[in-house]
Enzyme design. Structure first.
Site, PDB file in Angstrom:
ATOM      1  CG  ASP A 144      -0.776   3.211   6.140  1.00  0.00           C
ATOM      2  OD1 ASP A 144      -1.322   3.666   5.142  1.00  0.00           O
ATOM      3  OD2 ASP A 144      -0.494   3.807   7.240  1.00  0.00           O
TER       4      ASP A 144
ATOM      5  CD  GLU B 136      -5.000   0.934  -2.498  1.00  0.00           C
ATOM      6  OE1 GLU B 136      -5.996   0.197  -1.840  1.00  0.00           O
ATOM      7  OE2 GLU B 136      -4.474   2.051  -2.078  1.00  0.00           O
TER       8      GLU B 136
ATOM      9  CG  ASP C  72      -1.742   1.085   1.362  1.00  0.00           C
ATOM     10  OD1 ASP C  72      -2.095   1.823   0.182  1.00  0.00           O
ATOM     11  OD2 ASP C  72      -2.299   1.593   2.438  1.00  0.00           O
TER      12      ASP C  72
END
Length: 159
Positions: free
Chosen positions: A142, A69, A8
């Site tokens: 996260d 992502e 991420d």
């Protein structure tokens, strides 16, 4: 058994999560956490730190593949640019390690982890906990997001 590194990306905080699929089809959390860079240093130095620390993770764990992502439109242009720069560094490190990378949107992650593309953050985090058999929701957020991205990749590969 496949080991996937989920990422991420972010300049200040990049979440990472390593998930392995077992022969019985269950999932196992190998490691998770964040790479953080100090806010008061120049952007190029922060990106260099991210690159270096990500390379250390790649060498330590030697994942079979990576999932990142995708950048989605944000109303804050400054944040979108910073995340885009971090994504570029992440993609470079993965590429230089000779690994394939898959990219998933936040809605694809929600769909794969919870079965509902509009699931809330708490729903996703709870499903990550359940799917990995963890006693608590992974922290910080996260890291939980990165684990969800790795789970998404493993689920997507199965189909």
């Amino acid at each position: 058994m496949t080991l996937v590194l989920g990422i991420d990306p972010g300049t200040a905080t990049t979440g990472y999560g390593l998930v392995r699929d077992r022969e019985d089809g269950s999932l196992e959390s190998i490691d998770f956490g964040t790479i953080q860079t100090p806010p008061r240093i120049e952007a190029h130095k922060r990106l260099s730190m991210l690159f270096s620390q990500l390379n250390e993770l790649l060498l330590l764990h030697r994942p079979d593949s990576c999932a990142v992502e995708k950048l989605f439109f944000q109303s804050n242009v400054k944040t979108a640019i910073a995340v885009g720069q971090a994504r570029g560094v992440v993609l470079l490190a993965i590429s230089e390690a000779g690994l394939d990378v898959s990219e998933y949107t936040p809605n694809e992650v929600k769909q794969a982890v919870t079965g509902y593309g509009s699931a809330g953050k708490k729903q996703v985090q709870e499903m990550v906990r359940v799917l990995l058999g963890l006693p608590d929701i992974p922290r910080p957020d996260d890291a939980a997001d990165a684990l969800a991205i790795a789970i998404t990749h493993l689920h997507t590969r199965r189909f």
